[in-house]
Design an enzyme around this catalytic site. Structure first.
Site, PDB file in Angstrom:
ATOM      1  N   ALA A 153       0.797  -1.232   0.000  1.00  0.00           N
ATOM      2  CA  ALA A 153       0.000   0.000   0.000  1.00  0.00           C
ATOM      3  C   ALA A 153       0.827   1.280   0.000  1.00  0.00           C
ATOM      4  O   ALA A 153       0.759   2.088  -0.931  1.00  0.00           O
ATOM      5  CB  ALA A 153      -0.959  -0.012   1.195  1.00  0.00           C
ATOM      6  N   SER A 204       1.010  -4.891  -4.227  1.00  0.00           N
ATOM      7  CA  SER A 204      -0.207  -4.080  -4.225  1.00  0.00           C
ATOM      8  C   SER A 204      -1.498  -4.885  -4.083  1.00  0.00           C
ATOM      9  O   SER A 204      -2.295  -4.982  -5.006  1.00  0.00           O
ATOM     10  CB  SER A 204      -0.248  -3.256  -5.520  1.00  0.00           C
ATOM     11  OG  SER A 204      -1.121  -2.163  -5.406  1.00  0.00           O
ATOM     12  N   CYS A 227      -6.648  -6.175   3.948  1.00  0.00           N
ATOM     13  CA  CYS A 227      -7.843  -6.117   4.798  1.00  0.00           C
ATOM     14  C   CYS A 227      -8.949  -7.048   4.312  1.00  0.00           C
ATOM     15  O   CYS A 227      -9.874  -7.363   5.067  1.00  0.00           O
ATOM     16  CB  CYS A 227      -8.367  -4.684   4.875  1.00  0.00           C
ATOM     17  SG  CYS A 227      -7.180  -3.522   5.593  1.00  0.00           S
ATOM     18  N   VAL A 278      15.737  -6.767   2.292  1.00  0.00           N
ATOM     19  CA  VAL A 278      16.732  -5.788   2.724  1.00  0.00           C
ATOM     20  C   VAL A 278      17.141  -6.098   4.161  1.00  0.00           C
ATOM     21  O   VAL A 278      16.296  -6.279   5.035  1.00  0.00           O
ATOM     22  CB  VAL A 278      16.179  -4.354   2.620  1.00  0.00           C
ATOM     23  CG1 VAL A 278      17.155  -3.352   3.232  1.00  0.00           C
ATOM     24  CG2 VAL A 278      15.906  -4.005   1.160  1.00  0.00           C
ATOM     25  N   ASN A 285      -2.035   4.325   2.694  1.00  0.00           N
ATOM     26  CA  ASN A 285      -2.165   4.915   1.369  1.00  0.00           C
ATOM     27  C   ASN A 285      -1.972   6.430   1.398  1.00  0.00           C
ATOM     28  O   ASN A 285      -1.341   6.997   0.504  1.00  0.00           O
ATOM     29  CB  ASN A 285      -3.526   4.558   0.766  1.00  0.00           C
ATOM     30  CG  ASN A 285      -3.542   3.167   0.168  1.00  0.00           C
ATOM     31  OD1 ASN A 285      -3.110   2.962  -0.952  1.00  0.00           O
ATOM     32  ND2 ASN A 285      -4.011   2.194   0.935  1.00  0.00           N
ATOM     33  N   TRP A 293     -33.638  13.705  14.167  1.00  0.00           N
ATOM     34  CA  TRP A 293     -32.410  13.998  14.902  1.00  0.00           C
ATOM     35  C   TRP A 293     -31.499  12.780  14.771  1.00  0.00           C
ATOM     36  O   TRP A 293     -31.833  11.683  15.220  1.00  0.00           O
ATOM     37  CB  TRP A 293     -32.697  14.269  16.381  1.00  0.00           C
ATOM     38  CG  TRP A 293     -33.421  15.548  16.655  1.00  0.00           C
ATOM     39  CD1 TRP A 293     -34.740  15.702  16.956  1.00  0.00           C
ATOM     40  CD2 TRP A 293     -32.858  16.860  16.651  1.00  0.00           C
ATOM     41  NE1 TRP A 293     -35.041  17.015  17.138  1.00  0.00           N
ATOM     42  CE2 TRP A 293     -33.909  17.770  16.958  1.00  0.00           C
ATOM     43  CE3 TRP A 293     -31.584  17.376  16.408  1.00  0.00           C
ATOM     44  CZ2 TRP A 293     -33.721  19.137  17.033  1.00  0.00           C
ATOM     45  CZ3 TRP A 293     -31.392  18.739  16.484  1.00  0.00           C
ATOM     46  CH2 TRP A 293     -32.442  19.606  16.798  1.00  0.00           C
TER      47      TRP A 293
END
Length: 437
Positions: A10, A38, A42, A80, A298, A426
């Protein structure tokens, strides 16, 4: 300018796309430890029950798109292990053990997080799973083909989502939580409501419990919880995450998340960080915290890409907004919890309210329960937690109000949408204000 990005999901690819849109000839190297770029992490729990038919649906852009269309040097199986900030190089090994070194002018660390595995005897045996990557989900799906009994450890976001989808798939599910209620970030009463929803759907909930051992030689056969044995075919551990930042020496939070400026700069010149591996400035706490969410990743990736190019853009921070579905409940929160407000030394009033999610006379009206925090004396809005139906709408309105630093009085004045199928005259948020002003 040589841009190097560590991490191909992301935050990393949001940054890469910002750079490439601004300069189609930009020299971008992406180093990804796995093989998939990519994708929507979730969505992984919803693969379990087939709601999302297969993991391929979660991939936003394939590796070939980044390589062929956008001309990035997008590498896979490149882990890495070290950053030399003086020489401005990153180094590591490929999955085949071959060493590599890549030079950078601007470096973005977007390495995400990995699942935290608590001390559980025999936790490495086959049949024990975490849900973080597509390969991990594929491995779980294979195990689920013959499984009948599942144990889920952890009553947070992932634990609840996995519990629901395992149960929907037809498994017997036992949910183990160390704390006194599920979703410890929610008020106790709301945690109890979530527990009741789990039990209503046939989940065995064990609170204030510890899973200490897993039994089985070649595969999970049973688990030990509170010194009692329970049969199990699969175990899913969802007890939190750890930022993947061990390879770099920079300012970090206690859990390892990299502290960044508004421009997503780390404490080392020309090195930036974004997403789940980075810290996040909390506008209400007024300090850095770690709340790894896809939305934040993101946003931070987009800003990091721009700041790496020299643009003056800044990350506005978070207010701690999240929402999830658990069977027929929606669970959401934004802003501070009562505990966080007290720890910060804020004097707040706690208002609770139970009402309908839309006009009571319109078919299908369901309960929504709110807990709202308001600062005493100033009436400044501080936080909201909600459980029931129509939660997402109220959480988003309140999160916007928090960004604008509105008061309870101003919440009452908002011009919110009304029609019987969607709301009462309301809104539930305004009902709280109306009752307490």
């Amino acid at each position: 300018m040589q841009y190097v990005i560590i991490g191909g999901d992301a935050a990393g690819m949001s940054a890469a796309m910002e750079i490439i849109r601004a300069d189609a000839t930009a020299n971008i190297t992406v180093l990804e430890k796995g093989e998939i770029y990519s994708y929507g992490q979730c969505g992984l729990p919803y693969i379990i029950d087939g709601r999302i038919p297969h993991t391929g649906k979660l991939i936003a852009r394939s590796l070939d798109v980044f390589r062929d269309k956008y001309k990035m040097d997008a590498r896979i199986f490149h882990e890495v292990q070290h950053v030399d900030s003086k020489a401005q190089t990153v180094s590591g090994v490929t999955s085949s053990g071959e060493p590599f070194v890549v030079a950078y002018d601007r470096l973005l660390i977007a390495t995400g997080v990995r699942p935290f595995i608590p001390k559980i005897e025999n936790s490495a045996v086959a049949g024990v799973h975490t849900v973080k990557t597509i390969p991990q989900m594929e491995a779980l799906l294979l195990d689920l083909q013959q499984a009948k009994k599942a144990v889920v450890v952890g009553g947070g976001y992932i634990g609840l989502e996995v519990t629901e989808t395992l149960r929907t798939r037809g498994l017997d599910v036992r949910l183990v939580q160390r704390g006194a209620h599920l979703m410890r970030s929610m008020p106790e009463k709301m945690g109890e409501m979530i527990g009741q929803e789990a039990k209503r759907n046939g989940v065995e909930v064990m609170l204030e419990s510890d899973l200490t051992a897993i039994i089985g030689m070649d595969h999970v056969e049973a688990v030990v919880i509170n010194e009692e044995r329970f049969e199990a075919d699969v175990v899913i551990i969802a007890t939190g995450v750890i930022p993947n930042t061990e390879f770099i020496e920079a300012e970090k939070l206690k859990n390892g998340a990299l502290v960044v400026s508004e421009r997503l700069e780390t404490s080392i010149p020309n090195i930036y960080a974004a997403g789940d591996c980075a810290a996040h400035y909390h506008r209400l706490l007024e300090n850095y915290t770690h709340l790894p969410l896809g939305t934040t990743a993101n946003k931070q990736g987009r800003i990091a890409g721009r700041t790496m190019m020299g643009q003056d853009v800044r990350f506005a921070g978070i207010v701690g907004t999240s929402v999830l579905k658990f069977f027929d409940l929606e669970i959401g929160m934004t802003g501070l919890s009562e505990t966080e407000a007290q720890e910060k030394g804020l004097h707040c009033q706690v208002y609770t309210h139970k009402t309908k999610n839309h006009a009571g006379y319109y078919p299908g009206a369901a309960v929504i329960e709110l807990q709202m925090l308001v600062e005493k004396d100033t009436n400044r809005l501080l936080g909201l937690q909600a459980v029931g139906q129509g939660v997402d709408k109220r959480i988003d309105v309140f999160a916007t109000a928090l960004y604008q630093e509105l008061t309870l009085d101003q919440l009452l004045e908002l011009d919110l949408a009304y029609a019987p199928p969607f709301n009462g005259v309301w809104d539930p948020l305004q009902q709280v204000a109306k009752r307490n002003l």
